[in-house]
Design a protein around this motif. Sequence first.
Motif, PDB file in Angstrom:
ATOM      1  N   GLY A   1      -3.239  -2.642   0.968  1.00  0.00           N
ATOM      2  CA  GLY A   1      -4.164  -3.703   1.352  1.00  0.00           C
ATOM      3  C   GLY A   1      -4.107  -4.844   0.350  1.00  0.00           C
ATOM      4  N   ALA A   2      -5.269  -5.451   0.084  1.00  0.00           N
ATOM      5  CA  ALA A   2      -5.302  -6.639  -0.776  1.00  0.00           C
ATOM      6  C   ALA A   2      -4.704  -6.334  -2.148  1.00  0.00           C
ATOM      7  CB  ALA A   2      -6.733  -7.148  -0.904  1.00  0.00           C
ATOM      8  N   ILE A   3      -5.220  -5.318  -2.828  1.00  0.00           N
ATOM      9  CA  ILE A   3      -4.686  -5.092  -4.177  1.00  0.00           C
ATOM     10  C   ILE A   3      -3.392  -4.280  -4.136  1.00  0.00           C
ATOM     11  CG2 ILE A   3      -6.902  -5.395  -5.382  1.00  0.00           C
ATOM     12  CD1 ILE A   3      -6.870  -2.365  -5.835  1.00  0.00           C
ATOM     13  N   GLY A   4      -3.290  -3.344  -3.188  1.00  0.00           N
ATOM     14  CA  GLY A   4      -2.086  -2.500  -3.111  1.00  0.00           C
ATOM     15  C   GLY A   4      -0.836  -3.327  -2.851  1.00  0.00           C
ATOM     16  N   ALA A   5      -0.909  -4.253  -1.905  1.00  0.00           N
ATOM     17  CA  ALA A   5       0.278  -5.074  -1.598  1.00  0.00           C
ATOM     18  C   ALA A   5       0.581  -6.022  -2.755  1.00  0.00           C
ATOM     19  CB  ALA A   5       0.055  -5.851  -0.302  1.00  0.00           C
ATOM     20  N   SER A   6      -0.465  -6.531  -3.420  1.00  0.00           N
ATOM     21  CA  SER A   6      -0.249  -7.478  -4.531  1.00  0.00           C
ATOM     22  C   SER A   6       0.471  -6.806  -5.698  1.00  0.00           C
ATOM     23  CB  SER A   6      -1.591  -8.051  -5.019  1.00  0.00           C
ATOM     24  OG  SER A   6      -2.280  -8.663  -3.964  1.00  0.00           O
TER      25      SER A   6
ATOM     26  N   VAL B   1       1.097   8.209  -9.450  1.00  0.00           N
ATOM     27  CA  VAL B   1       0.486   7.931  -8.143  1.00  0.00           C
ATOM     28  C   VAL B   1      -0.616   6.906  -8.367  1.00  0.00           C
ATOM     29  CG1 VAL B   1      -0.975   8.852  -6.300  1.00  0.00           C
ATOM     30  CG2 VAL B   1       0.979  10.176  -7.102  1.00  0.00           C
ATOM     31  N   ILE B   2      -0.599   5.821  -7.575  1.00  0.00           N
ATOM     32  CA  ILE B   2      -1.639   4.790  -7.704  1.00  0.00           C
ATOM     33  C   ILE B   2      -2.409   4.718  -6.387  1.00  0.00           C
ATOM     34  CG2 ILE B   2      -2.141   2.382  -8.237  1.00  0.00           C
ATOM     35  CD1 ILE B   2       0.543   2.156  -9.617  1.00  0.00           C
ATOM     36  N   PHE B   3      -3.720   4.926  -6.464  1.00  0.00           N
ATOM     37  CA  PHE B   3      -4.569   4.821  -5.275  1.00  0.00           C
ATOM     38  C   PHE B   3      -5.133   3.411  -5.175  1.00  0.00           C
ATOM     39  CE2 PHE B   3      -4.802   9.389  -6.160  1.00  0.00           C
ATOM     40  CZ  PHE B   3      -4.636   9.922  -4.888  1.00  0.00           C
ATOM     41  N   CYS B   4      -4.934   2.786  -3.996  1.00  0.00           N
ATOM     42  CA  CYS B   4      -5.491   1.436  -3.755  1.00  0.00           C
ATOM     43  C   CYS B   4      -6.205   1.387  -2.408  1.00  0.00           C
ATOM     44  CB  CYS B   4      -4.378   0.394  -3.766  1.00  0.00           C
ATOM     45  SG  CYS B   4      -3.591   0.166  -5.368  1.00  0.00           S
ATOM     46  N   VAL B   5      -6.827   2.494  -2.009  1.00  0.00           N
ATOM     47  CA  VAL B   5      -7.572   2.510  -0.741  1.00  0.00           C
ATOM     48  C   VAL B   5      -9.040   2.179  -1.023  1.00  0.00           C
ATOM     49  CG1 VAL B   5      -6.033   4.189   0.350  1.00  0.00           C
ATOM     50  CG2 VAL B   5      -8.037   4.995  -0.927  1.00  0.00           C
ATOM     51  N   LYS B   6      -9.811   1.992   0.050  1.00  0.00           N
ATOM     52  CA  LYS B   6     -11.256   1.864  -0.117  1.00  0.00           C
ATOM     53  C   LYS B   6     -11.843   3.264  -0.303  1.00  0.00           C
ATOM     54  CE  LYS B   6     -12.216  -2.568   0.364  1.00  0.00           C
ATOM     55  NZ  LYS B   6     -11.708  -3.255   1.529  1.00  0.00           N
ATOM     56  N   TYR B   7     -13.029   3.318  -0.870  1.00  0.00           N
ATOM     57  CA  TYR B   7     -13.595   4.618  -1.237  1.00  0.00           C
ATOM     58  C   TYR B   7     -13.710   5.583  -0.044  1.00  0.00           C
ATOM     59  CZ  TYR B   7     -16.226   8.149  -3.560  1.00  0.00           C
ATOM     60  OH  TYR B   7     -16.603   9.348  -4.078  1.00  0.00           O
TER      61      TYR B   7
END
Length: 311
Positions: free
Chosen positions: A13-18, A72-78
């Motif tokens: 999403g916003a931060i994951g794609a960035s 592993v990096i999590f960038c989903v919403k809670y």
Amino acid sequence: MTSVHRVTLVGLGAIGASYGERLLAAPGVELRVLVDEERKRRYEQSGVRVNGRRIDFPLMVPATSVEPADLVIFCVKYDDLASAIEMVRRHAGPNTVFMSLLNGIASEDEIQAAFPENVVLHAISVAIDAVREGRDVRYSTLGYISFGDATGRHEDAVRAVRDVLDRAGIAYETPEDILRVVWWKFMINVGINQASAVLRAPYGVFQRSEDAREVMRMAMREVVAIAQKRGISLSEDDVRGFDDILNRMSPNGKTSMLQDVEAGRPTEVEQFAGTVIRLGAELGVPTPVNQLLYHAIRTIAPHAKMSLASV
Ligand SMILES: NC(=O)C1=CN([C@@H]2O[C@H](COP(=O)(O)OP(=O)(O)OC[C@H]3O[C@@H](n4cnc5c(N)ncnc54)[C@H](OP(=O)(O)O)[C@@H]3O)[C@@H](O)[C@H]2O)C=CC1
Ligand SMILES: CC(C)(CO)C(=O)C(=O)O
């Protein structure tokens, strides 16, 4: 772990794609973006763009067998963290380090509970102004990631993550007291995310209006009072200190919560006001501002049936 080669990212999403765009281009990094079948189809069809440029992220479904990730990096919403944790199991080995860029103070504990033997670093992203519309993500500043090891036992993991962020050109800091920084960011999100959602205000409104800033600060001060009761040294200086960061953000930029409200998506209000109200009740700290924001945000945005209000 001495160095990071395989990186699994969940949440494009916003931060994951960035951040993902930077990791994809980083020397010596093999990026895998983990998605379910439905998302894979959808993303391949629409494409994913960052600042107007189509990026062909390497999408991978959970069934594919892979070498374990180094990071592993999590960038989903809670609300999606539990499903993301289940998806990531096949990417986890004994040496996999986990890092969550989710806002709030709970995600690291949930990840650690799911992977009790692994290293879970605390992390937050500061001052990024990424905005997502559909699969188009735009940002003017990536800000920086603040991360660290709250146990003080995993300096090698911190060093390896520093190195991969250097290779990706992602700015970072590794503060002495990462838990204080996580609480500081929580204070910011409780303030600006929630105030921006009810006022429908991008950062420019807060830059111009002392009234908007005061709405934000009133909510932040309840976090400061709770933090102090828990021995975390936040103060009014931290509340005022956020102005410097705010003034550098794009005036048209929007908090993740305002983006959720505008897109008709569920918000993270349970993680922000919901947590403040719960901790306030436990610690004897009054939280009228967050109670107001809680009900206001639940009025304007979809939310889970089970919640603070219904228990
Ligand atoms: N936006 C910002 O500027 C900042 C956000 N944050 C925090 O970062 C976190 C992420 O926010 P943000 O990037 O804005 O959120 P977004 O909603 O833009 O992105 C989250 C993405 O996760 C994807 N997703 C959800 N569940 C899964 C799953 N099981 N597998 C794979 N992908 C999944 C969603 O896919 P789909 O869209 O297909 O449903 C979505 O695109 C939040 O905690 C937020 O508070 C922190 C700092 C700044
Ligand atoms: C601090 C802020 C407001 C932007 O980085 C954020 O964390 C968010 O939008 O969720």
